[in-house]
Scaffold this motif. Structure first.
Motif: not given
Length: 287
Positions: A181-190, A192-195, A198-202
């Motif tokens: 799970l860590t290996a699969a989710l680690a690339p998605l964290l950046p 998610q941060v960018a999204l 964007r969600v916060a700005a919208a």
């Protein structure tokens, strides 16, 4: 004038002297025991005192030699320098410019929360009183609830123990799952941060654009409620008047329904009683 206190009696004086003498004797016995222990420890006749002094001298010499080394002096200097820096830099931290945002935030939170706390204080006090009354009223149920909880815990104990044993035996597999799970989710964290940014700005833009319209709508609704207040009051008065008019009719209907029900019960009882030996025959007649 205050009365003159009476003098202590001879028995009181003797009791006080006897207690003081006992305490003094106990202190002297304790001091004698301490002196005897010290003498026995440092007595050179049995060798223990000489050995203790020799060990003390060697330890002191080793400590002095170790503290006199350049490494120890440098370590002491670093410790003193660190403590000095902490003392000189930590004291003005409260007035440092870096603490101004935190102070402003605390001040804003305090200024914003004080009116809210003042407004909700009566409701909170009333809720606390009602909650206390509820707890007091349900106090007879607490022992039963405690017994049920204890029984449930006893019933769940084997399940929890079995689950713990299974998890303990499956720790390598769990570690593999966590690693995957860590290996699969680690690339998605950046991403998610960018999204999230964007969600916060919208969301901020939507709130900023919608607040004026919401304020206008609220003002319009408040004006409409203010204008319709006489109609609402008149409607409430009509409703209350109608209920007051219906109350006698409802009471009379309830009384008549009660009389009819009682008469029906009497006729059913009279019809059942004679036929108790042959069977049950029910005849209901409502006048």
């Amino acid at each position: 004038m205050s009365p003159i206190p009476s003098l202590p009696s001879r028995e009181d004086v003797l009791r006080l002297v006897r207690g003081t003498t006992d305490i003094s004797g106990q202190l002297l016995d304790t001091a004698g025991n301490i002196t005897r222990i010290a003498v026995n420890t440092l007595d050179p006749r049995d060798g223990s005192g000489t050995e203790a002094l020799r060990v003390l001298r060697e330890t002191t010499a080793e400590l002095a030699e170790a503290s006199a080394s350049p490494q120890a002096q440098e370590a002491f200097y670093k410790i003193v320098d660190t403590l000095t820096r902490l003392g000189t830099s930590g004291a003005p931290l409260a007035v440092h410019p870096v603490s101004e945002p935190a102070q402003a935030l605390l001040a804003a939170i305090g200024d914003s929360l004080l009116p809210v706390l003042d407004a909700v204080e009566p409701a909170v006090q009333e809720a606390v009183v009602v909650l206390g009354e509820l707890i007091e009223a349900t106090s007879p149920l607490l022992p039963a609830a405690a017994g049920v909880a204890a029984g449930a815990l006893l019933a769940l104990t084997p399940v929890i123990r079995a689950s713990a044993e299974v998890l303990r035996d499956s720790s390598p597999e769990l570690r593999r799952v966590v690693d995957a799970l860590t290996a699969a989710l680690a690339p998605l964290l950046p991403l998610q941060v960018a999204l999230a940014e964007r969600v916060a700005a919208a969301g901020a833009g939507a709130v900023r654009a919608g607040l004026p319209a919401l304020a206008d709508l609220t003002e319009t609704a408040a004006a409409a409620v203010t204008a319709a207040r006489p109609l609402l009051v008149a409607g409430e008065e009509l409703l209350v008047a109608g209920l007051e008019q219906l109350q006698p009719v409802m009471m009379g209907s309830a009384h008549r329904a009660g009389r009819v029900a009682r008469a029906a019960a009497v006729r059913v009882s009279a019809a059942i009683a004679p036929a108790a030996d042959r069977g049950v025959v029910v005849a209901v007649t409502v006048a």
